[in-house]
Scaffold this motif. Structure first.
Motif, PDB file in Angstrom:
ATOM      1  N   ILE A   9      -5.868  -7.995   3.545  1.00 57.36           N
ATOM      2  CA  ILE A   9      -5.690  -7.441   2.200  1.00 57.36           C
ATOM      3  C   ILE A   9      -4.543  -6.450   2.364  1.00 57.36           C
ATOM      4  O   ILE A   9      -4.566  -5.618   3.253  1.00 57.36           O
ATOM      5  CB  ILE A   9      -6.956  -6.712   1.710  1.00 57.36           C
ATOM      6  N   TYR A  10      -3.547  -6.535   1.541  1.00 54.62           N
ATOM      7  CA  TYR A  10      -2.338  -5.781   1.831  1.00 54.62           C
ATOM      8  C   TYR A  10      -2.134  -4.542   0.968  1.00 54.62           C
ATOM      9  O   TYR A  10      -1.151  -3.833   1.146  1.00 54.62           O
ATOM     10  CB  TYR A  10      -1.135  -6.718   1.768  1.00 54.62           C
ATOM     11  N   GLU A  11      -3.049  -4.273   0.082  1.00 56.33           N
ATOM     12  CA  GLU A  11      -2.944  -3.055  -0.720  1.00 56.33           C
ATOM     13  C   GLU A  11      -4.318  -2.680  -1.264  1.00 56.33           C
ATOM     14  O   GLU A  11      -5.183  -3.527  -1.434  1.00 56.33           O
ATOM     15  CB  GLU A  11      -1.944  -3.229  -1.860  1.00 56.33           C
ATOM     16  N   TYR A  12      -4.498  -1.373  -1.492  1.00 62.50           N
ATOM     17  CA  TYR A  12      -5.739  -0.860  -2.071  1.00 62.50           C
ATOM     18  C   TYR A  12      -5.393   0.055  -3.239  1.00 62.50           C
ATOM     19  O   TYR A  12      -4.382   0.765  -3.208  1.00 62.50           O
ATOM     20  CB  TYR A  12      -6.562  -0.100  -1.023  1.00 62.50           C
ATOM     21  N   GLU A  13      -6.264   0.051  -4.231  1.00 62.83           N
ATOM     22  CA  GLU A  13      -6.007   0.811  -5.456  1.00 62.83           C
ATOM     23  C   GLU A  13      -6.326   2.292  -5.288  1.00 62.83           C
ATOM     24  O   GLU A  13      -7.307   2.673  -4.651  1.00 62.83           O
ATOM     25  CB  GLU A  13      -6.845   0.242  -6.601  1.00 62.83           C
ATOM     26  N   VAL A  14      -5.488   3.129  -5.903  1.00 60.34           N
ATOM     27  CA  VAL A  14      -5.714   4.569  -5.958  1.00 60.34           C
ATOM     28  C   VAL A  14      -6.794   4.828  -7.004  1.00 60.34           C
ATOM     29  O   VAL A  14      -6.671   4.409  -8.158  1.00 60.34           O
ATOM     30  CB  VAL A  14      -4.416   5.319  -6.337  1.00 60.34           C
ATOM     31  N   THR A  15      -7.873   5.513  -6.592  1.00 60.87           N
ATOM     32  CA  THR A  15      -8.984   5.775  -7.513  1.00 60.87           C
ATOM     33  C   THR A  15      -8.993   7.208  -8.035  1.00 60.87           C
ATOM     34  O   THR A  15      -9.600   7.478  -9.066  1.00 60.87           O
ATOM     35  CB  THR A  15     -10.337   5.478  -6.844  1.00 60.87           C
ATOM     36  N   ASP A  16      -8.329   8.134  -7.309  1.00 60.58           N
ATOM     37  CA  ASP A  16      -8.324   9.536  -7.734  1.00 60.58           C
ATOM     38  C   ASP A  16      -7.151  10.251  -7.074  1.00 60.58           C
ATOM     39  O   ASP A  16      -6.809   9.949  -5.925  1.00 60.58           O
ATOM     40  CB  ASP A  16      -9.631  10.215  -7.349  1.00 60.58           C
ATOM     41  N   VAL A  17      -6.559  11.197  -7.789  1.00 64.82           N
ATOM     42  CA  VAL A  17      -5.448  11.991  -7.262  1.00 64.82           C
ATOM     43  C   VAL A  17      -5.661  13.443  -7.660  1.00 64.82           C
ATOM     44  O   VAL A  17      -5.937  13.737  -8.823  1.00 64.82           O
ATOM     45  CB  VAL A  17      -4.083  11.510  -7.825  1.00 64.82           C
ATOM     46  N   VAL A  18      -5.547  14.351  -6.679  1.00 70.42           N
ATOM     47  CA  VAL A  18      -5.609  15.788  -6.949  1.00 70.42           C
ATOM     48  C   VAL A  18      -4.352  16.406  -6.359  1.00 70.42           C
ATOM     49  O   VAL A  18      -4.083  16.280  -5.163  1.00 70.42           O
ATOM     50  CB  VAL A  18      -6.873  16.432  -6.326  1.00 70.42           C
ATOM     51  N   ILE A  19      -3.574  17.093  -7.202  1.00 69.68           N
ATOM     52  CA  ILE A  19      -2.311  17.691  -6.780  1.00 69.68           C
ATOM     53  C   ILE A  19      -2.442  19.203  -6.790  1.00 69.68           C
ATOM     54  O   ILE A  19      -2.931  19.781  -7.758  1.00 69.68           O
ATOM     55  CB  ILE A  19      -1.165  17.282  -7.728  1.00 69.68           C
ATOM     56  N   SER A  20      -2.016  19.826  -5.696  1.00 71.03           N
ATOM     57  CA  SER A  20      -1.926  21.283  -5.635  1.00 71.03           C
ATOM     58  C   SER A  20      -0.452  21.654  -5.502  1.00 71.03           C
ATOM     59  O   SER A  20       0.121  21.558  -4.413  1.00 71.03           O
ATOM     60  CB  SER A  20      -2.710  21.847  -4.445  1.00 71.03           C
ATOM     61  N   TYR A  21       0.155  22.058  -6.602  1.00 76.95           N
ATOM     62  CA  TYR A  21       1.564  22.452  -6.546  1.00 76.95           C
ATOM     63  C   TYR A  21       1.728  23.759  -5.783  1.00 76.95           C
ATOM     64  O   TYR A  21       2.741  23.978  -5.133  1.00 76.95           O
ATOM     65  CB  TYR A  21       2.140  22.565  -7.965  1.00 76.95           C
ATOM     66  N   THR A  22       0.704  24.595  -5.799  1.00 76.02           N
ATOM     67  CA  THR A  22       0.748  25.856  -5.048  1.00 76.02           C
ATOM     68  C   THR A  22       0.870  25.597  -3.554  1.00 76.02           C
ATOM     69  O   THR A  22       1.646  26.255  -2.864  1.00 76.02           O
ATOM     70  CB  THR A  22      -0.532  26.681  -5.319  1.00 76.02           C
ATOM     71  N   ASP A  23       0.086  24.619  -3.052  1.00 75.77           N
ATOM     72  CA  ASP A  23       0.098  24.308  -1.619  1.00 75.77           C
ATOM     73  C   ASP A  23       1.042  23.156  -1.266  1.00 75.77           C
ATOM     74  O   ASP A  23       1.140  22.769  -0.105  1.00 75.77           O
ATOM     75  CB  ASP A  23      -1.311  23.952  -1.149  1.00 75.77           C
ATOM     76  N   ASN A  24       1.717  22.589  -2.284  1.00 77.43           N
ATOM     77  CA  ASN A  24       2.636  21.471  -2.098  1.00 77.43           C
ATOM     78  C   ASN A  24       1.959  20.300  -1.380  1.00 77.43           C
ATOM     79  O   ASN A  24       2.492  19.744  -0.414  1.00 77.43           O
ATOM     80  CB  ASN A  24       3.904  21.908  -1.353  1.00 77.43           C
ATOM     81  N   CYS A  25       0.747  19.956  -1.849  1.00 75.17           N
ATOM     82  CA  CYS A  25       0.019  18.841  -1.237  1.00 75.17           C
ATOM     83  C   CYS A  25      -0.708  18.040  -2.309  1.00 75.17           C
ATOM     84  O   CYS A  25      -0.898  18.497  -3.434  1.00 75.17           O
ATOM     85  CB  CYS A  25      -0.942  19.335  -0.169  1.00 75.17           C
ATOM     86  N   CYS A  26      -1.109  16.851  -1.899  1.00 71.77           N
ATOM     87  CA  CYS A  26      -1.731  15.918  -2.819  1.00 71.77           C
ATOM     88  C   CYS A  26      -2.818  15.140  -2.073  1.00 71.77           C
ATOM     89  O   CYS A  26      -2.570  14.602  -0.988  1.00 71.77           O
ATOM     90  CB  CYS A  26      -0.657  14.970  -3.344  1.00 71.77           C
ATOM     91  N   GLN A  27      -4.020  15.084  -2.624  1.00 75.65           N
ATOM     92  CA  GLN A  27      -5.132  14.309  -2.062  1.00 75.65           C
ATOM     93  C   GLN A  27      -5.249  13.028  -2.865  1.00 75.65           C
ATOM     94  O   GLN A  27      -5.373  13.061  -4.089  1.00 75.65           O
ATOM     95  CB  GLN A  27      -6.438  15.102  -2.160  1.00 75.65           C
ATOM     96  N   VAL A  28      -5.188  11.882  -2.178  1.00 76.19           N
ATOM     97  CA  VAL A  28      -5.248  10.572  -2.829  1.00 76.19           C
ATOM     98  C   VAL A  28      -6.436   9.803  -2.276  1.00 76.19           C
ATOM     99  O   VAL A  28      -6.518   9.554  -1.073  1.00 76.19           O
ATOM    100  CB  VAL A  28      -3.944   9.778  -2.577  1.00 76.19           C
ATOM    101  N   ASP A  29      -7.371   9.436  -3.144  1.00 72.78           N
ATOM    102  CA  ASP A  29      -8.522   8.634  -2.743  1.00 72.78           C
ATOM    103  C   ASP A  29      -8.231   7.172  -3.088  1.00 72.78           C
ATOM    104  O   ASP A  29      -7.710   6.870  -4.167  1.00 72.78           O
ATOM    105  CB  ASP A  29      -9.785   9.087  -3.471  1.00 72.78           C
ATOM    106  N   LEU A  30      -8.589   6.293  -2.145  1.00 73.14           N
ATOM    107  CA  LEU A  30      -8.375   4.858  -2.316  1.00 73.14           C
ATOM    108  C   LEU A  30      -9.711   4.130  -2.398  1.00 73.14           C
ATOM    109  O   LEU A  30     -10.716   4.608  -1.873  1.00 73.14           O
ATOM    110  CB  LEU A  30      -7.582   4.304  -1.130  1.00 73.14           C
ATOM    111  N   GLU A  31      -9.706   2.958  -3.047  1.00 72.54           N
ATOM    112  CA  GLU A  31     -10.924   2.161  -3.094  1.00 72.54           C
ATOM    113  C   GLU A  31     -11.355   1.851  -1.663  1.00 72.54           C
ATOM    114  O   GLU A  31     -10.524   1.737  -0.763  1.00 72.54           O
ATOM    115  CB  GLU A  31     -10.725   0.890  -3.906  1.00 72.54           C
ATOM    116  N   PRO A  32     -12.649   1.742  -1.422  1.00 73.29           N
ATOM    117  CA  PRO A  32     -13.126   1.534  -0.050  1.00 73.29           C
ATOM    118  C   PRO A  32     -12.833   0.138   0.482  1.00 73.29           C
ATOM    119  O   PRO A  32     -12.704  -0.819  -0.275  1.00 73.29           O
ATOM    120  CB  PRO A  32     -14.633   1.765  -0.157  1.00 73.29           C
TER     121      PRO A  32
END
Length: 96
Positions: free
Chosen positions: A50-73
């Motif tokens: 399987i060559y790709e998985y869908e993004v299910t959730d994204v949380v961006i912290s502009y203060t910390d310049n980071c991004c948490q991306v959850d993918l389907e299991p």
């Protein structure tokens, strides 16, 4: 921006026992921020045919310049494969 991809590895969609699931993460640097509904491709996924998985959730912290991306299991079918992918296969592709 630092982007952390997070993905569960499950025996099946109803996995609840502690040895039936685990989570892996991979941190990358990118100026491209994924959005819910996008698809992520990674060398790890060729192992699953399987060559790709869908993004299910994204949380961006502009203060910390980071991004948490959850993918389907990923569904792998057995407890042994859950551990093998976590301990042996995922690290070869930069996942922890």
């Amino acid at each position: 921006m630092k982007i952390t991809l997070s993905q569960g590895i499950l025996v099946n969609e109803r996995s609840k026992e502690i040895d039936e699931f685990t989570n892996i993460v991979k941190t990358i640097e990118s100026d491209v921020i994924p959005h819910k509904g996008d698809f992520i491709s990674d060398s790890l996924y060729g192992e699953f045919n399987i060559y790709e998985y869908e993004v299910t959730d994204v949380v961006i912290s502009y203060t910390d310049n980071c991004c948490q991306v959850d993918l389907e299991p990923m569904i792998v079918g057995s407890k042994e494969l859950v551990q093998r992918y976590k301990d042996e296969i995922a690290p070869w592709h930069g996942w922890e």
